[in-house]
Write an enzyme that holds these catalytic residues in place. Structure first.
Site, PDB file in Angstrom:
ATOM      1  N   ALA A  80       0.818  -1.227   0.000  1.00  0.00           N
ATOM      2  CA  ALA A  80       0.000   0.000   0.000  1.00  0.00           C
ATOM      3  C   ALA A  80       0.846   1.270   0.000  1.00  0.00           C
ATOM      4  O   ALA A  80       0.338   2.356   0.267  1.00  0.00           O
ATOM      5  CB  ALA A  80      -0.943  -0.012   1.196  1.00  0.00           C
ATOM      6  N   TYR A 114       5.030 -14.485 -14.575  1.00  0.00           N
ATOM      7  CA  TYR A 114       3.966 -13.621 -14.031  1.00  0.00           C
ATOM      8  C   TYR A 114       2.597 -14.273 -14.254  1.00  0.00           C
ATOM      9  O   TYR A 114       1.784 -14.365 -13.325  1.00  0.00           O
ATOM     10  CB  TYR A 114       4.032 -12.248 -14.699  1.00  0.00           C
ATOM     11  CG  TYR A 114       3.061 -11.241 -14.121  1.00  0.00           C
ATOM     12  CD1 TYR A 114       3.329 -10.602 -12.913  1.00  0.00           C
ATOM     13  CD2 TYR A 114       1.866 -10.936 -14.773  1.00  0.00           C
ATOM     14  CE1 TYR A 114       2.443  -9.679 -12.375  1.00  0.00           C
ATOM     15  CE2 TYR A 114       0.971 -10.017 -14.246  1.00  0.00           C
ATOM     16  CZ  TYR A 114       1.269  -9.389 -13.045  1.00  0.00           C
ATOM     17  OH  TYR A 114       0.381  -8.491 -12.506  1.00  0.00           O
ATOM     18  N   LYS A 122       0.066 -15.477 -11.257  1.00  0.00           N
ATOM     19  CA  LYS A 122      -1.272 -14.901 -11.085  1.00  0.00           C
ATOM     20  C   LYS A 122      -2.366 -15.954 -11.312  1.00  0.00           C
ATOM     21  O   LYS A 122      -3.433 -15.891 -10.700  1.00  0.00           O
ATOM     22  CB  LYS A 122      -1.453 -13.699 -12.017  1.00  0.00           C
ATOM     23  CG  LYS A 122      -0.570 -12.513 -11.637  1.00  0.00           C
ATOM     24  CD  LYS A 122      -0.926 -11.955 -10.251  1.00  0.00           C
ATOM     25  CE  LYS A 122      -0.185 -10.679  -9.919  1.00  0.00           C
ATOM     26  NZ  LYS A 122      -0.562 -10.104  -8.628  1.00  0.00           N
ATOM     27  N   SER A 173       4.278  -2.092   3.405  1.00  0.00           N
ATOM     28  CA  SER A 173       5.231  -2.300   2.308  1.00  0.00           C
ATOM     29  C   SER A 173       6.611  -2.389   2.942  1.00  0.00           C
ATOM     30  O   SER A 173       6.750  -2.180   4.153  1.00  0.00           O
ATOM     31  CB  SER A 173       5.172  -1.169   1.264  1.00  0.00           C
ATOM     32  OG  SER A 173       5.930  -0.061   1.686  1.00  0.00           O
TER      33      SER A 173
END
Ligand SMILES: NC(=O)c1ccc[n+]([C@@H]2O[C@H](COP(=O)([O-])OP(=O)(O)OC[C@H]3O[C@@H](n4cnc5c(N)ncnc54)[C@H](OP(=O)(O)O)[C@@H]3O)[C@@H](O)[C@H]2O)c1
Length: 254
Positions: free
Chosen positions: A18, A159, A163, A41
């Site tokens: 965030a 990636y 995901k 973070s």
């Protein structure tokens, strides 16, 4: 009143990643609906700034420096939030990163890094916060996956795989934890304007080629996720679990 369904007054949210980008924007959106928000973070100054902005909305926010790929950090992070608020009602697993490259040249190290930050972090945070939610017999868990968790893209194999894993983690836990009244859903954005994409989008040719794949004909903004994250965090979505909501300008509709 229907609008009351979206009220997050006195709920406690934890948002990872965030310090900037989508995580910061979603943390602010949750606070605008009344939630107290813990923001995380690795860079403390970033989350400190986010927390200050959140407090401008009249709620409490705590900034936490933690690496969500590390179990010890995740445990400490959850302890800090519970010590302060005594509960966590909403978890947003947003921290993530994109490492691109051709498969032939993609190193094992970058493969592991991608899986760690995108998938293992979601496992660690979901499991640790989930223990608390199971005790309370309620909770809202939101993962930030990607349209690339379902659709392929070149130079993105790690990636896309990570995901895709996030989406399956979401669905599996939605089924497993439904008995504890915990909703687990995912938001799947396509290309959004953040630090992750800023350099790439400076190339007008690339930008136009991406826009040509988006029916709504623009790159997404972090604020485009606000309504969806508040919806999935609120009572309005109590009968929705295991779903992936594409916030992608229609990319996935084609
Ligand atoms: N931008 C897009 O087009 C797009 C599209 C689809 C999905 N997504 C997903 O949306 C999420 C957010 O993306 P974004 O573009 O907003 O990223 P971003 O601007 O790079 O921000 C990522 C945030 O995560 C934090 N973070 C990274 N690694 C961390 C770690 N190990 N522990 C704790 N915090 C960590 C970063 O801070 P520190 O580095 O200081 O820790 C930063 O605050 C990611 O999961 C991304 O895959 C983005």
């Amino acid at each position: 009143m229907c609008v009351e369904l979206f009220n997050l007054h006195d709920k406690v949210a934890l948002v990872t990643g965030a310090g900037k980008g989508l995580g910061k924007s979603m943390a602010l959106a949750l606070s605008e609906s009344g939630a107290h928000v813990a923001v995380v973070s690795r860079t403390f100054s970033d989350v400190e700034e986010t927390a200050q902005e959140i407090e401008g909305n009249g709620v409490t926010s705590i900034p936490i420096a933690a690496d969500v790929t590390k179990l010890a950090d995740v445990k400490k992070m959850v302890d800090i939030v519970l010590a302060k608020f005594n509960t966590i009602d909403i978890l947003v697993n947003n921290a993530g990163a994109f490492i691109g490259g051709k498969m032939q040249e993609f190193s094992l190290d970058d493969w592991y890094k991608t899986i760690e930050i995108n998938l293992t972090s979601a496992y660690l945070c979901t499991k640790t916060v989930g223990m608390h939610m199971i005790e309370k017999k309620r909770g809202k868990i939101i993962t930030i996956s990607s349209a690339l968790g379902v659709f392929g893209a070149s130079r993105s194999s790690a990636y896309c795989s990570s995901k895709g894993g996030v989406i399956q983690l979401t669905k599996a836990l939605a089924v497993e934890w439904a008995k504890y009244n915990i909703n687990v859903n995912s938001i799947a954005p396509y290309t959004m304007e953040t630090d992750t994409t800023r350099e790439m989008l400076k190339d007008e040719k690339i930008k136009q080629s991406i826009i040509s794949k988006i029916p709504l004909k623009r790159i997404g903004l972090p604020s485009d996720l606000s309504g969806t994250v508040v919806f999935l965090a609120s009572k309005a979505s109590d009968y929705i679990t295991g779903q992936v909501i594409f916030v992608d300008g229609g990319f996935s509709a084609q």
